[in-house]
Design an enzyme around this catalytic site. Structure first.
Site, PDB file in Angstrom:
ATOM      1  N   CYS A 140       0.823  -1.207   0.000  1.00 21.80           N
ATOM      2  CA  CYS A 140       0.000   0.000   0.000  1.00 21.80           C
ATOM      3  C   CYS A 140       0.867   1.273   0.000  1.00 21.80           C
ATOM      4  CB  CYS A 140      -0.977  -0.061   1.165  1.00 21.80           C
ATOM      5  SG  CYS A 140      -2.424   0.961   0.877  1.00 21.80           S
TER       6      CYS A 140
ATOM      7  N   HIS B 167      -3.251  -5.256   1.708  1.00 23.06           N
ATOM      8  CA  HIS B 167      -2.579  -5.545   2.986  1.00 23.06           C
ATOM      9  C   HIS B 167      -2.647  -7.029   3.338  1.00 23.06           C
ATOM     10  CE1 HIS B 167      -2.205  -1.387   4.699  1.00 23.06           C
ATOM     11  NE2 HIS B 167      -3.100  -1.148   3.753  1.00 23.06           N
TER      12      HIS B 167
ATOM     13  N   GLU C 100      -0.963  -8.570   5.461  1.00 21.40           N
ATOM     14  CA  GLU C 100      -0.663  -8.806   6.883  1.00 21.40           C
ATOM     15  C   GLU C 100      -1.940  -8.796   7.730  1.00 21.40           C
ATOM     16  OE1 GLU C 100      -0.371  -6.042   5.312  1.00 21.40           O
ATOM     17  OE2 GLU C 100      -0.774  -4.326   6.626  1.00 21.40           O
TER      18      GLU C 100
HETATM   19  N1  GLN Z   1      -3.665   6.319   0.912  1.00 24.15           N
HETATM   20  C1  GLN Z   1      -2.388   6.084   1.531  1.00 24.15           C
HETATM   21  C2  GLN Z   1      -1.293   6.877   0.832  1.00 24.15           C
HETATM   22  O1  GLN Z   1      -1.522   7.436  -0.190  1.00 24.15           O
HETATM   23  C3  GLN Z   1      -2.041   4.612   1.540  1.00 24.15           C
HETATM   24  C4  GLN Z   1      -3.018   3.863   2.412  1.00 24.15           C
HETATM   25  C5  GLN Z   1      -2.461   2.622   3.036  1.00 24.15           C
HETATM   26  O2  GLN Z   1      -1.250   2.421   3.101  1.00 24.15           O
HETATM   27  N2  GLN Z   1      -3.342   1.821   3.592  1.00 24.15           N
HETATM   28  O3  GLN Z   1      -0.198   6.950   1.300  1.00 24.15           O
END
Ligand code: GLN
Length: 200
Positions: free
Chosen positions: A83, A175, A177
């Site tokens: 992410c 994610h 995890e």
């Molecule tokens: N929206 C976040 C970003 O742009 C990422 C979200 C996440 O890591 N769950 O950094």
């Protein structure tokens, strides 16, 4: 495995690092929370967790971690970004000049699934981890808009690329995890084992 136990660091600036440590421990790895340059020294691999990519980037700068991580990465240390971690690994980020490692030849779009669908879960087919679908949790997730040659697409959701590998670098928009399924962590641990074998 044989020899010394694999040690994987999880960047612990901000965000979801504890859950990654737990998963890695379940995969039989030693783990370390990474906050300082010294912590990087004896690592075989590194995970950059989810969180807020601009905040993590700012803290990486403040703690002087950008260059040391790039140095280790160029010397062959595998890195997995989830992410926000995927955003930090990307070379291009749509409409953003925020700090990044830029190690992967991918162009990512932050919050790519729109505001109405902040978070969702879905069953994904992820190449390289077996046929069983993977329950993927997306939280304000980015997606990969385009990749350059040398980047392998491992999963897509509604025609958006959500998991990619480029040599020793792995990134997922979701994610892994947060579910009980260890297969993606195991996949990364295998990458780390392979990289370590090559370097000896
Ligand atoms: N929206 C976040 C970003 O742009 C990422 C979200 C996440 O890591 N769950 O950094």
């Amino acid at each position: 495995m044989g020899g010394k136990q694999i040690k994987i660091g999880v960047l612990a600036m901000q965000g979801a690092f504890l859950e990654h440590c737990r998963m890695l421990n379940e995969c039989g790895c030693e783990t370390a929370e990474i906050r300082k340059v010294e912590h990087l020294e004896d690592l075989d691999g590194l995970i950059i967790p989810g969180g807020e990519s601009t905040t993590i980037g700012k803290l990486l700068n403040e703690f002087g971690l950008f260059e040391p991580i790039l140095h280790r990465a160029r010397a062959g240390m595998p890195i997995y970004g989830t992410c926000a971690g995927m955003i930090l690994l990307a070379k291009d980020i749509v409409n953003s000049t925020q700090p990044r490692l830029g190690l992967m030849k991918i162009r990512v779009k932050r919050n790519g699934f729109g505001r109405q669908v902040d978070s969702f879960e879905t069953d994904l087919k992820v190449r390289g981890i077996g046929n069983q679908p993977f329950r993927a949790v997306f939280i304000r997730a980015p997606y990969v808009e385009s990749v350059e040659p040398g980047v392998e697409v491992m999963a897509e959701f509604e025609e958006k690329i959500v998991c990619v590998r480029q040599g020793n670098f792995l990134a997922s928009a979701f994610h892994p995890e947060l579910t009980g399924d260890k297969r993606i962590h195991e996949y990364f641990v295998n990458m780390v084992e392979e990289a370590r074998r090559k370097s000896h």
